[in-house]
Each structure stands twice: as structure tokens, then as C-alpha cells.
Design a protein around this motif. Structure first.
Motif, PDB file in Angstrom:
ATOM      1  N   VAL B  20       0.850  -1.206   0.000  1.00 21.13           N
ATOM      2  CA  VAL B  20       0.000   0.000   0.000  1.00 21.13           C
ATOM      3  C   VAL B  20       0.883   1.253   0.000  1.00 21.13           C
ATOM      4  CG1 VAL B  20      -1.803   1.264   1.245  1.00 21.13           C
ATOM      5  CG2 VAL B  20      -1.863  -1.219   1.175  1.00 21.13           C
ATOM      6  N   GLY B  21       1.991   1.172   0.763  1.00 23.94           N
ATOM      7  CA  GLY B  21       2.953   2.263   0.927  1.00 23.94           C
ATOM      8  C   GLY B  21       2.876   3.402  -0.067  1.00 23.94           C
ATOM      9  N   SER B  22       3.727   3.345  -1.085  1.00 24.50           N
ATOM     10  CA  SER B  22       3.718   4.444  -2.055  1.00 24.50           C
ATOM     11  C   SER B  22       2.732   4.168  -3.183  1.00 24.50           C
ATOM     12  CB  SER B  22       5.120   4.662  -2.604  1.00 24.50           C
ATOM     13  OG  SER B  22       5.550   3.507  -3.282  1.00 24.50           O
ATOM     14  N   GLY B  23       2.309   2.908  -3.324  1.00 24.02           N
ATOM     15  CA  GLY B  23       1.384   2.551  -4.408  1.00 24.02           C
ATOM     16  C   GLY B  23       0.082   3.321  -4.363  1.00 24.02           C
ATOM     17  N   ILE B  24      -0.442   3.523  -3.147  1.00 24.94           N
ATOM     18  CA  ILE B  24      -1.731   4.201  -3.006  1.00 24.94           C
ATOM     19  C   ILE B  24      -1.651   5.659  -3.506  1.00 24.94           C
ATOM     20  CG2 ILE B  24      -1.473   5.052  -0.616  1.00 24.94           C
ATOM     21  CD1 ILE B  24      -4.386   3.930  -0.196  1.00 24.94           C
ATOM     22  N   VAL B  25      -0.453   6.214  -3.501  1.00 31.34           N
ATOM     23  CA  VAL B  25      -0.261   7.584  -3.970  1.00 31.34           C
ATOM     24  C   VAL B  25      -0.112   7.618  -5.486  1.00 31.34           C
ATOM     25  CG1 VAL B  25       1.122   9.664  -3.640  1.00 31.34           C
ATOM     26  CG2 VAL B  25       1.159   7.870  -1.910  1.00 31.34           C
ATOM     27  N   GLN B  37     -12.266   3.983 -16.702  1.00 34.85           N
ATOM     28  CA  GLN B  37     -13.159   3.483 -15.646  1.00 34.85           C
ATOM     29  C   GLN B  37     -13.010   1.977 -15.383  1.00 34.85           C
ATOM     30  OE1 GLN B  37     -14.149   4.393 -18.679  1.00 34.85           O
ATOM     31  NE2 GLN B  37     -16.148   3.594 -19.246  1.00 34.85           N
ATOM     32  N   HIS B  38     -12.187   1.300 -16.234  1.00 35.92           N
ATOM     33  CA  HIS B  38     -12.005  -0.140 -16.042  1.00 35.92           C
ATOM     34  C   HIS B  38     -10.724  -0.476 -15.280  1.00 35.92           C
ATOM     35  CE1 HIS B  38     -14.249   0.467 -19.910  1.00 35.92           C
ATOM     36  NE2 HIS B  38     -15.145  -0.097 -19.125  1.00 35.92           N
ATOM     37  N   ALA B  39     -10.050   0.565 -14.787  1.00 37.60           N
ATOM     38  CA  ALA B  39      -8.755   0.348 -14.124  1.00 37.60           C
ATOM     39  C   ALA B  39      -8.867  -0.624 -12.940  1.00 37.60           C
ATOM     40  CB  ALA B  39      -8.186   1.680 -13.652  1.00 37.60           C
ATOM     41  N   TRP B  40     -10.002  -0.598 -12.257  1.00 40.46           N
ATOM     42  CA  TRP B  40     -10.148  -1.481 -11.082  1.00 40.46           C
ATOM     43  C   TRP B  40     -10.101  -2.959 -11.472  1.00 40.46           C
ATOM     44  CZ3 TRP B  40     -14.506  -4.646 -10.807  1.00 40.46           C
ATOM     45  CH2 TRP B  40     -15.551  -4.318 -11.689  1.00 40.46           C
ATOM     46  N   MET B  41     -10.529  -3.269 -12.714  1.00 41.74           N
ATOM     47  CA  MET B  41     -10.477  -4.677 -13.164  1.00 41.74           C
ATOM     48  C   MET B  41      -9.012  -5.122 -13.315  1.00 41.74           C
ATOM     49  SD  MET B  41     -13.369  -4.717 -16.104  1.00 41.74           S
ATOM     50  CE  MET B  41     -14.954  -3.954 -15.869  1.00 41.74           C
ATOM     51  N   SER B  42      -8.215  -4.225 -13.895  1.00 41.40           N
ATOM     52  CA  SER B  42      -6.779  -4.533 -14.047  1.00 41.40           C
ATOM     53  C   SER B  42      -6.135  -4.712 -12.675  1.00 41.40           C
ATOM     54  CB  SER B  42      -6.069  -3.402 -14.779  1.00 41.40           C
ATOM     55  OG  SER B  42      -6.694  -3.156 -15.991  1.00 41.40           O
ATOM     56  N   MET B  43      -6.615  -3.905 -11.734  1.00 45.84           N
ATOM     57  CA  MET B  43      -6.065  -3.958 -10.375  1.00 45.84           C
ATOM     58  C   MET B  43      -6.321  -5.341  -9.762  1.00 45.84           C
ATOM     59  SD  MET B  43      -4.602  -1.446  -8.999  1.00 45.84           S
ATOM     60  CE  MET B  43      -3.774  -1.213  -7.491  1.00 45.84           C
ATOM     61  N   GLY B  50       0.146 -11.044  -8.194  1.00 47.16           N
ATOM     62  CA  GLY B  50       0.952 -10.941  -6.974  1.00 47.16           C
ATOM     63  C   GLY B  50       0.702 -12.129  -6.054  1.00 47.16           C
ATOM     64  N   TRP B  51      -0.529 -12.601  -6.037  1.00 48.91           N
ATOM     65  CA  TRP B  51      -0.913 -13.750  -5.227  1.00 48.91           C
ATOM     66  C   TRP B  51      -0.118 -14.985  -5.677  1.00 48.91           C
ATOM     67  CZ3 TRP B  51      -3.454 -18.499  -5.629  1.00 48.91           C
ATOM     68  CH2 TRP B  51      -4.077 -18.953  -4.483  1.00 48.91           C
ATOM     69  N   PRO B 194       2.301  -2.180  -7.576  1.00 46.23           N
ATOM     70  CA  PRO B 194       3.092  -2.681  -6.452  1.00 46.23           C
ATOM     71  C   PRO B 194       3.012  -4.187  -6.227  1.00 46.23           C
ATOM     72  CG  PRO B 194       0.970  -1.968  -5.648  1.00 46.23           C
ATOM     73  CD  PRO B 194       0.923  -1.878  -7.155  1.00 46.23           C
ATOM     74  N   PHE B 195       2.127  -4.928  -6.914  1.00 45.57           N
ATOM     75  CA  PHE B 195       1.874  -6.302  -6.469  1.00 45.57           C
ATOM     76  C   PHE B 195       3.050  -7.257  -6.697  1.00 45.57           C
ATOM     77  CE2 PHE B 195      -2.511  -4.671  -7.074  1.00 45.57           C
ATOM     78  CZ  PHE B 195      -2.882  -4.746  -5.740  1.00 45.57           C
ATOM     79  N   GLY B 196       3.709  -7.155  -7.866  1.00 47.11           N
ATOM     80  CA  GLY B 196       4.826  -8.054  -8.152  1.00 47.11           C
ATOM     81  C   GLY B 196       6.012  -7.831  -7.226  1.00 47.11           C
ATOM     82  N   GLU B 197       6.088  -6.622  -6.682  1.00 46.52           N
ATOM     83  CA  GLU B 197       7.228  -6.275  -5.811  1.00 46.52           C
ATOM     84  C   GLU B 197       7.287  -7.142  -4.555  1.00 46.52           C
ATOM     85  OE1 GLU B 197       7.154  -2.122  -4.892  1.00 46.52           O
ATOM     86  OE2 GLU B 197       7.249  -1.532  -6.977  1.00 46.52           O
TER      87      GLU B 197
END
Lengths: 80, 370
Positions: B20-25, B37-43, B50-51, B194-197
């Protein structure tokens, strides 16, 4: 330039001041290890102080990873 | 010197702080600019990526018990030269990540709050604090970050909730994307940053003191799910608040906080979210500096790990001050090259090491059975 040089000196003084005790107790191998870290640091300091446009770490990364990553992004944008 | 250990819960807090750190910014802006508007799907898709990386780490951790470090584990798996090469790849990744996070803090200050102050003031002070925290040790860091990660999550959630009156559900429409390419592009960005990190946590796994392996797995995946949900919700809220304009606000959560005005009592709370952003970046930079220090100290064979903290701090300070020529350069390096490096190089490395571990233990079991 004098301002940036002062920043470098201040940071070195701080690091040396805090690590004073550890630096005195270093073995030969430790000294060699720290010297290895000082080489890239010295190069970066010269770039920072002189504001020189010399090759930097990100330039190397860009050289290696730039073309494939930009090709992929170009494909996904539909430009390629 | 005794090996430092942290609990599974503390590792979970470290994962939340770094993801979450710097990613949320930084993530809502490029993602909404790419996939709108579809960015949340990619997220969500990036979270699943990352899982999968986390699954590899958990598998390796099962065979890592009793090892002094990650380096000694991979040395047993693939031999000394290849282990050194793997450590070098991780060092290369971290030598980009740490300065970039700190440069991000400096950029935020110099573009939003203190425009006349030189960037070296922020880069130096941030990294000095990070280095002092690293020198205090993993246990101190983990105990402190449990509290700070909680504060960061609570404040971010509060801002997202307080902004609710300004949300427009119609901004999410149409739900079905016209083309899958922007979604894939946004997925690539979020999968790397940030997920792959999370792959970098392989170095911290030997330091986890988990009496029950099930508890570690539960806490790791639980914390990763919380981080994934938080990131997805922040992207979603940015879209709901700004719609098509979301991609043009560089610090969208900060901008969102500045829009909050409730009965003339709660207003201008962007400074609070500003502090949270700095807190998140500080935690992430500290954890990464700690990992970088472990790898460098082991590669150089230093007798005391703390010896290399300040030299690495100085390298990162000067890198952060010289690596980005302008904002466009920052964008290219952080959102184009960095995700590729994480996904193609870092995650492939983790996959290869997981396969090497699997082959090694499979053969050992066969020989044991025969």
C-alpha cells in the motif's frame, strides 16, 4: 556547486560520526567491502556536485530493459 | 550476533506497508489514465498475479526453515555462482526501487507543498530516517510498522469514506471495456508496481519465526488480500470521484482529500493524507533498504550487517537526486521500465528458484524413498 558540495560533506560527516566506532573495528574484508561501495558512490557524487550529464544507473537499465518494455507498451497502446 | 526474528503477524504488517505504501499515492493516476473506468479490473487481475508470486514464496519458505538467510538457501539450490547472480539481480532491482521511492517523496513535496525547497533536503532527510530505522533492526522496524501501517490504512479509509458524497456511480459506466489492450497495459503496470514487488520479501522469509506454518500462510495471504482490497478501493474511489478526469490528477488521493468538505467542520484534510503518503513511502523505502542491505552485506561478506547501511544510504540519496531528469522521465522509468523489470526479471527469477527448489526436494525425496 558549493551548496551541493556542502550537502555531500554534511552527509559524509553524519554517516562517519554515527559509524565511528564500527569503522575503527573493521576487519580487512570489511574494509575491502566498504571500498567496493565507495566506488559507485564517488561516481554519483561527482555527477551530483557537477550536475554532469554522465551515464547513470538508470541509463544502463534503460539501455537493457527500455526497448523490450517500450515495445510491449507500444503493442498494448496499439502503436506497433 | 543472534539472527533477528519477527512474527508472522509482523511480516504481514510489513507486506501491507510496502504494497500500500507508495502505491496508493502513485497507482490510481497512471492506471485510470490508461484503462479509464475499467482500471479497477486490471487492479484485481494484478492482485491475482501478486498472489501467484506469493505462492512461490510460501513454497520456498517451507524448504527454507533452519536456513541462516535466503542467500544460503538459494546457494544450496542452484550453487554459488547462480546464487550470486540471483542476489545481484535483486540488488539491481532494489537499487532502482529505493531511490525511486525517495525521489517520489521529494517530487511530492516540491510539486505540491514546498516548491522552492531543493529536492536534496527531502531525499536526504527521508533516507537518513530510513537508514537509522534499518540500523535499529528488523524487530524494532516490524514492531513500529504494525502501528504505522494501521494508522496509514485507517486514515486512507477515512478519507475514502468522507469523500462518499462526491462519488458518481455513473462514472463506472459502461462496465464492459471496448478493447482489452488498455486493461492489459494497466495490468502490466500494476502487476509490476506494487503487487509483483512482493517478490522482494523472499529475502525476509528466513527471519520469520512461525511456530505454525499454517498461521504464516494465513497471515501472509490475509495481509496481501487487505493490501489488494485497499489498492482496488482507492482506484475505484478515484474513478467514482473524478470520472474521466481521474487520469489527469497526479496525486489523486491527495486531490480527493482536498475535495472533502463536511458541514464546514471537516475540510482541507489533504495535509493529513499528505502525512499518510509520506509515512507509506517511508515504510516502503525502509523495508527495501533493509533487504538491500542484507543482500549487499552477504555478497560482500561483511562481519557486521550494519556497516553497509550508511554507504547504501548515501548511494541511494545520490541516485535519487540524479536518476530522473524530468517528470516525463520519472513516468517512463517508473510506469514503463520498472513494471517490466519486476514482472519479466524479478518474478521470472522467483519462478526459476521455486522450480529449482521443487526439483531439488523432489529428487531428495525420491532418493530417500529408494
Amino acid at each position: 556547486m558549493a551548496e551541493r558540495l556542502a550537502v555531500v560533506l554534511l552527509l559524509f560527516a553524519l554517516a562517519a560520526g554515527i559509524q565511528r566506532g564500527e569503522l575503527r573495528r573493521m576487519s580487512a574484508r570489511d574494509k575491502f567491502g566498504l571500498a567496493a561501495l565507495m566506488v559507485p558512490m564517488a561516481y554519483l557524487i561527482v555527477i551530483f556536485v557537477l550536475q554532469a550529464d554522465w551515464p547513470n544507473w538508470p541509463d544502463l537499465l534503460r539501455l537493457v530493459f527500455g526497448p523490450p518494455s517500450e515495445r510491449i507498451v507500444g503493442m498494448l497502446k496499439g502503436a506497433v | 550476533m543472534n539472527k533477528e526474528t519477527i512474527s508472522a503477524g509482523q511480516l504481514a504488517a510489513l507486506i501491507i506497508s510496502t504494497v500500500v505504501g507508495s502505491g496508493i499515492v502513485y497507482i490510481p493516476n497512471p492506471l485510470t489514465a490508461i484503462a479509464r473506468q475499467h482500471a479497477w479490473m486490471s487492479m484485481i487481475a494484478a492482485y491475482l498475479f501478486g498472489w501467484a508470486v506469493l505462492c512461490c514464496l510460501v513454497y520456498m519458505h517451507r524448504h527454507m526453515r533452519g536456513e541462516a538467510s535466503f542467500f544460503s538457501h538459494i546457494r544450496k539450490m542452484v550453487g554459488r555462482p547462480l546464487a550470486a547472480a540471483a542476489a545481484l539481480i535483486l540488488i539491481c532491482l532494489l537499487l532502482f526501487a529505493v531511490p525511486a521511492i525517495v525521489a517520489g517523496i521529494a517530487n511530492f513535496f516540491t510539486s505540491v507543498m514546498m516548491k522552492e525547497t531543493p529536492a536534496y533536503v527531502f531525499s536526504s532527510t527521508s533516507l537518513i530516517v530510513c537508514a537509522l530505522t534499518v540500523r535499529a533492526g528488523l524487530e524494532v522496524m516490524a514492531r513500529m510498522f504494525v502501528l504505522l501501517a494501521g494508522i496509514m490504512l485507517a486514515v486512507s479509509l477515512a478519507v475514502l469514506l468522507l469523500a462518499t458524497p462526491g462519488y458518481h456511480l455513473e462514472y463506472l459506466l459502461p462496465l464492459a471495456p471496448q478493447s482489452v489492450k488498455p486493461l492489459l497495459h494497466a495490468f502490466l503496470v500494476a502487476a509490476g508496481f506494487p503487487f509483483g514487488e512482493v517478490l522482494l520479501f523472499c529475502v525476509l522469509l528466513p527471519y520469520v519465526n512461525a511456530a505454525k506454518p499454517g498461521s504464516l500462510v494465513r497471515k501472509l495471504f490475509g495481509s496481501f488480500a487487505i493490501a489488494g482490497a485497499m489498492m482496488t478501493v482507492s482506484v475505484l474511489c478515484t474513478i467514482l470521484a473524478f470520472g474521466p478526469a481521474a487520469g489527469s490528477f497526479q496525486y489523486s488521493l491527495y486531490r480527493l482529500a482536498s475535495e472533502i468538505q463536511i458541514a464546514e467542520i471537516i475540510q482541507r484534510i489533504e495535509s493529513v493524507i499528505g502525512i499518510t503518503m509520506i509515512l507509506g513511502s517511508y515504510m516502503k523505502a525502509t523495508v527495501y533498504l533493509y533487504i538491500l542491505n542484507i543482500l549487499v552485506a552477504e555478497c560482500l561478506g561483511l562481519s557486521d550487517k550494519r556497516l553497509s547501511v550508511f554507504p547504501l544510504m548515501l548511494i541511494c540519496i545520490f541516485l535519487s537526486l540524479t536518476m530522473f531528469d524530468n517528470p516525463a522521465d520519472f513516468y517512463t522509468q517508473v510506469y514503463v521500465i520498472w513494471p517490466f523489470m519486476v514482472v519479466a526479471v524479478g518474478c521470472s527469477l522467483i519462478l526459476a528458484l521455486t522450480l529449482a527448489t521443487w526439483v531439488k526436494y523432489r529428487n531428495a525425496e525420491k532418493e530417500g524413498g529408494a
